[in-house]
Enzyme design. Sequence first.
Site, PDB file in Angstrom:
ATOM      1  CG  HIS A   1      -2.030  -0.857   1.268  1.00 53.76           C
ATOM      2  ND1 HIS A   1      -1.911  -2.231   1.368  1.00 53.76           N
ATOM      3  CD2 HIS A   1      -3.369  -0.598   1.220  1.00 53.76           C
ATOM      4  CE1 HIS A   1      -3.110  -2.763   1.384  1.00 53.76           C
ATOM      5  NE2 HIS A   1      -4.015  -1.806   1.282  1.00 53.76           N
TER       6      HIS A   1
ATOM      7  CG  PHE B   1       7.357  16.895  -2.492  1.00 53.85           C
ATOM      8  CD1 PHE B   1       6.365  16.014  -2.884  1.00 53.85           C
ATOM      9  CD2 PHE B   1       8.689  16.498  -2.611  1.00 53.85           C
ATOM     10  CE1 PHE B   1       6.679  14.756  -3.378  1.00 53.85           C
ATOM     11  CE2 PHE B   1       9.008  15.240  -3.101  1.00 53.85           C
ATOM     12  CZ  PHE B   1       8.011  14.369  -3.485  1.00 53.85           C
TER      13      PHE B   1
END
Length: 425
Positions: free
Chosen positions: A273, A406
């Site tokens: 995940h 970012f």
Amino acid sequence: MQKINNQNLFGRLSVSLQSGFFFCFFAIVGLTGVFAQTNEGFEAGGKTSYAAASVTLSSGSWYLDDALIGNLSGDAKLGAYSARVRNTGKVSMNFNVSNAGTIAVSHALYGTDASSSWELWQSTDSGANWTKVGSTVMTSSTTLSTAYFTINTASAVRFEIRKTSGGTNRINLEDISISNNPNSTSVHLTMGNPSNAVTDTGYPANYLMEKNQYVLSYARDNGTPNWVSWHLDSSWLGTTPRQDDFRGDSTLPSGWYKVVSTSYTGSGYDRGHMCPSADRTLTVADNSSTFLMTNMVPQTADNNRITWEGLEEYARNLVTTNGSELYIISGTYGNAGTINSGHIVVPTYTWKVIIVLSSGTNDVSRVTSSTRTIAVWVPNQTGINSDWKTYRVSVDYVELMTGYDFFTNVTDATEAAIEAVTDSL
């Protein structure tokens, strides 16, 4: 932040990102799909002199100063014409567009001329005042390259391209495209869209997919997300058990290869995940969403079940124990081979960046130069250190390696401060 070639995001394409825009070393004929709202390729011609004047083109009226529309053999162009600018000339829109997201400008040297630089400027008051967008661009090749600038404004805006160096050396400008604002209202992109991903099948290596529980950039030919971004606070946490309903993502575009629950079988890699199951436990739907295969990457067991999970647990503990809220982005880098008959790329590294805030509102404005950030760069190998803290780096390092940008929605000064620090708490 300085950027380098990002092989992970664009696969076989050579792309380098610099300060909010990137150069693609191939010609792009406009922005495709529903996102393109304005495109100017100068194919109407009509201005053969460098003298300052306005000219009506297909997109509207443009003002060219020390610039003309050329069709000579030395003009780099996609069709019959392109704009040619010399000295400190400029090419300006005499009209506004609304809801501008990204502007793309193809550029190249004219003939055998030497390098020149140029800048993009914008005005939100119909040309009365101008502000520079992004960084100065250096044109040094006779091959058309495309510079992308992130605008993301709903205001009426117009643009001007100013040549800033090179003297009488000339540059060609071609195929100026303005996309609609791709900014999402999703909470998961509050701090920014690291690769300017868009929901446009013309960009299969950087395809934006928005879920209620997270947002991701998907790389079709890698069979994995480039990055997954999500918000985490106590409102996402509850008592819903792990659903374990791994499955293909039915929202992928028609005709794209779909990774399914059995695609990793026999590979030796976990279905790892990116947005963790345990970060989405308020409802069954929330937890189930994390088992879509577009949220998975091939991870070694040591990475996925020990080191990676250790950071996941630490992050949740910041929420449950300290009352923090987090903005988290995780992703992959490199190519350590493939599985599933070449349909899924195994990453060489997995990485994660986190902004840590106290609970509150107006989150972007609450990020300061002292806000804590956590970043890790973890080898996707067997036998790695079990302690995630071993792999802490600065956000700048992750940007340098991946080419992403970012936290672009915070101020530049704040971004620079928080991204330079390697966490040590």
